[in-house]
Each structure stands twice: as structure tokens, then as C-alpha cells.
Design an enzyme around this catalytic site. Structure first.
Site, PDB file in Angstrom:
ATOM      1  N   ARG A   1      34.997  47.042  37.140  1.00  0.00           N
ATOM      2  CA  ARG A   1      34.424  45.766  37.568  1.00  0.00           C
ATOM      3  C   ARG A   1      32.959  46.032  37.889  1.00  0.00           C
ATOM      4  NH1 ARG A   1      38.323  43.817  35.707  1.00  0.00           N
ATOM      5  NH2 ARG A   1      39.805  42.355  36.638  1.00  0.00           N
TER       6      ARG A   1
ATOM      7  N   GLU B   1      28.983  37.748  36.380  1.00  0.00           N
ATOM      8  CA  GLU B   1      29.502  37.409  35.041  1.00  0.00           C
ATOM      9  C   GLU B   1      29.726  35.917  34.928  1.00  0.00           C
ATOM     10  OE1 GLU B   1      32.970  39.799  34.226  1.00  0.00           O
ATOM     11  OE2 GLU B   1      31.882  41.666  34.510  1.00  0.00           O
TER      12      GLU B   1
ATOM     13  N   HIS C   1      32.682  41.709  29.016  1.00  0.00           N
ATOM     14  CA  HIS C   1      33.981  41.870  29.693  1.00  0.00           C
ATOM     15  C   HIS C   1      35.129  41.579  28.716  1.00  0.00           C
ATOM     16  CE1 HIS C   1      36.139  41.648  33.836  1.00  0.00           C
ATOM     17  NE2 HIS C   1      36.919  42.164  32.922  1.00  0.00           N
TER      18      HIS C   1
HETATM   19  C1  GLV Z   1      40.513  42.669  32.836  1.00  0.00           C
HETATM   20  O1  GLV Z   1      39.450  43.015  33.253  1.00  0.00           O
HETATM   21  C2  GLV Z   1      41.728  42.701  33.586  1.00  0.00           C
HETATM   22  O2  GLV Z   1      41.710  42.950  34.796  1.00  0.00           O
HETATM   23  O3  GLV Z   1      42.780  42.439  32.972  1.00  0.00           O
END
Ligand code: GLV
Length: 323
Positions: A238, A267, A286
């Protein structure tokens, strides 16, 4: 009467359609969850929420008196105030396992792309920079095979990355995680290190830990200073597990060589983010788990969790304490 459900941001179409047959589902996308009046009205009626990255805090829960379950379409659940959910006996679930290999592929892809400068060279070729002459050493990259890979966070995804690195690329694996894992050490010939040791020794530093109160800002100025000047940093966790400004400073100051990033502090990313203007930074939006196959599996699993919760059963992927 059909039970009421909110679907938020991302639920794959066939799954959404199947849910709509059984429940009264209202879909919302990218809204201000604190101020959108339609959303707040629905929230006051629903028993279930399914979706991606709905920021759930006390304020939002105050608007949801009938809520039984929040089913995240993600493995991470840092969007949820767990304490508040537990206090209110509201269940929360995630989607582990089905995305493990896909995220590991993404992280490894970004690692290779950064080391071999693939996006930069793609741009060079497409913009006519390779028409008459062969390229000069200034465009050479860095080897991945036989190098040292430091993995921070040796959960399911960390292990899938280690597998690729060990069996596919003959890399030496160093790892740091909450607990030492003898089975992982045996399988991938991996060595447990303190965080500082890992940072100092690795050619590639790969961060794949969940975002929790313990990992927020885990990698900052001091940690970048400990890394090799030739190190490549890859973040598949993250954005907030690092101090983004410290990464920018480390890249500008030549403290590390390059970075491959799938996640960002804010984001979608802000237009003025300095990372967008650095050639030695590879960015993706992401997309760790974002393949057609895996997104569908995640939505299916999330729907399964949701239905169990709505029917008063224990969902298989419960992340809150069982009631
Ligand atoms: C993606 O980042 C997830 O947590 O599935």
C-alpha cells in the site's frame, strides 16, 4: 422482500447481475461517501455492502443501523475501522488466495521492468530513438537473476514472489516478517534478517506487507539511507507503508537507483506527483490483482462471503472476530 445491498466501485458484471437477481442491489462508483445523499440514504437501509476500498469509519457506520456484513473485493482491508466494526458486531471479509499468484506476477513483472528499464526503452523505440543506431550503454539495465532479493512481508504473496525468484531466477532470498518461517526457509533457501540487515544487503527490496498500524510509514528516510545506492525498491503493498516524500528524496539524491511502484500515498495519483517525472521510476495504477480471471474470482468469493453473512452464517473469509 429482497434484502438490500450496496455494491461499491468494483464488482464484476456477471457477479453483480447474479446478486441483483436475489437482492435489491444499488451500485455506486467513486462517490464522496460522507456527503452523497443518495448513498447515505441507501446506507441507512442496507444489510450488506460488497465492493472495493469503501472507506468505512465510525461516521459512515452511524448511518448504517441494519448493516450485517461488509465484503471487501480485495485481500487488504485497511479501508475498514476494525475496532468499530467489532464493537457493532458487523462482519467483514476479504478475498485471499485467489489473487496470490496474480499479485506475485505483477510485482515480479514490475521488478523486471524497472531493472531492465522496459517502459523507458519502449518509449525510446516508439519515439524514433532506435532507427539508425544501436543503443548506447547509457540504456543498459541491471541483471535480476542471481541477485539478492529482500522481501518484507512473507505472507502468501511474499512466498509466491520468493518462489518465482528462487526457482525461476536463481535469486538469493532474504526476508523480514513478523515471525520467522522455517518452512519458507526450507522451500526457497530463504534467510530471515532484521529489517536493517535486509535493507543493507539486498539488490532488490520488495515491500509486500499489509498496511496496519505497525507498518504505516515502515520505509522512510532512514530505511532508504540503509539501502545500497544500486538498490531497486518495489512496492506492491500500500502507498502508506512508505513515506512517499522520502522515496522521492532518495531517488533524487541518488540514495537508491530506481523504484517500481504499483501503489501510492494518494490513489488515483495526483498529477503533480514528482514520481511521474522520473525516468528511473516505473508506475502502474494499483493493478496487482487486476486480470480478468482474478478479478472475477475475487468478485465471486466476495459475493459468497456476502451471502453467508446476510444469511446469518459465518463467511469463510471473516477478518473480524466471529460473533
Ligand atoms: C489489492 O490491493 C488487494 O488488497 O486485494
Amino acid at each position: 422482500m429482497k434484502k438490500k445491498v450496496i455494491a461499491y466501485n468494483r464488482v464484476e458484471k456477471p457477479v453483480l447481475e447474479a446478486l441483483q437477481k436475489k437482492y435489491d442491489v444499488t451500485f455506486f462508483k467513486n462517490i464522496d461517501t460522507q456527503n452523497d445523499l443518495d448513498f447515505l440514504k441507501k446506507l441507512s437501509e442496507v444489510e450488506g455492502i460488497i465492493g472495493l476500498e469503501l472507506p468505512v469509519d465510525k461516521k459512515l457506520l452511524d448511518h448504517a443501523p441494519h448493516l450485517k456484513i461488509i465484503s471487501n473485493v480485495s485481500v487488504g482491508y485497511n479501508n475498514l475501522d476494525m475496532e468499530e466494526l467489532t464493537k457493532r458486531n458487523i462482519m467483514a471479509t476479504n478475498t485471499p488466495d485467489v489473487l496470490t499468484d496474480t499479485v506475485a506476477d505483477t510485482v515480479f513483472g514490475i521488478l523486471i521492468a524497472t531493472a531492465r528499464r522496459i517502459p523507458e526503452l519502449d518509449q525510446l523505440v516508439k519515439s524514433g530513438g532506435w532507427i539508425t543506431e544501436s543503443i548506447e550503454p547509457e540504456y543498459f539495465g541491471m541483471d535480476v537473476h542471481h541477485k539478492k532479493l529482500g522481501i518484507i512481508g512473507m505472507g502468501r504473496i511474499g512466498q509466491a514472489i520468493a518462489k518465482r525468484a528462487h526457482f525461476g531466477f536463481d535469486m538469493e532470498i532474504l526476508y523480514h516478517s513478523r515471525s520467522q518461517k522455517p518452512d519458507v526457509e526450507d522451500k526457497f533457501d530463504a534467510t530471515y534478517c532484521t529489517l536493517d540487515e535486509l535493507l543493507a544487503k539486498s539488490d532488490f527490496v520488495c515491500l509486500i506487507t499489509p498496511l496496519t498500524s505497525e507498518t504505516v510509514g515502515l520505509i522512510g528516510k532512514r530505511e532508504f539511507q540503509l539501502m545500497k545506492k544500486t538498490a531497486i525498491f518495489v512496492n506492491g503493498s500500500r502507498g502508506k507503508t512508505i513515506v512517499e516524500q522520502d522515496l522521492i528524496d532518495a531517488l533524487k539524491g541518488g540514495q537508491i537507483a530506481a523504484a517500481g511502484l504499483d501503489v501510492f500515498e494518494k490513489e488515483p495519483i495526483e498529477r503533480h506527483n514528482a514520481l511521474l517525472h522520473m525516468k528511473n521510476v516505473v508506475t502502474t495504477p494499483h493493478i496487482g490483482s487486476s486480470t480478468h480471471e482474478t478479478e472475477l474470482k475475487m468478485s465471486e468469493l466476495a459475493a459468497y462471503n456476502l451471502e453467508a453473512g446476510l444469511n446469518g452464517q459465518k463467511p469463510p473469509n471473516l477478518v473480524t472476530q466471529p460473533l
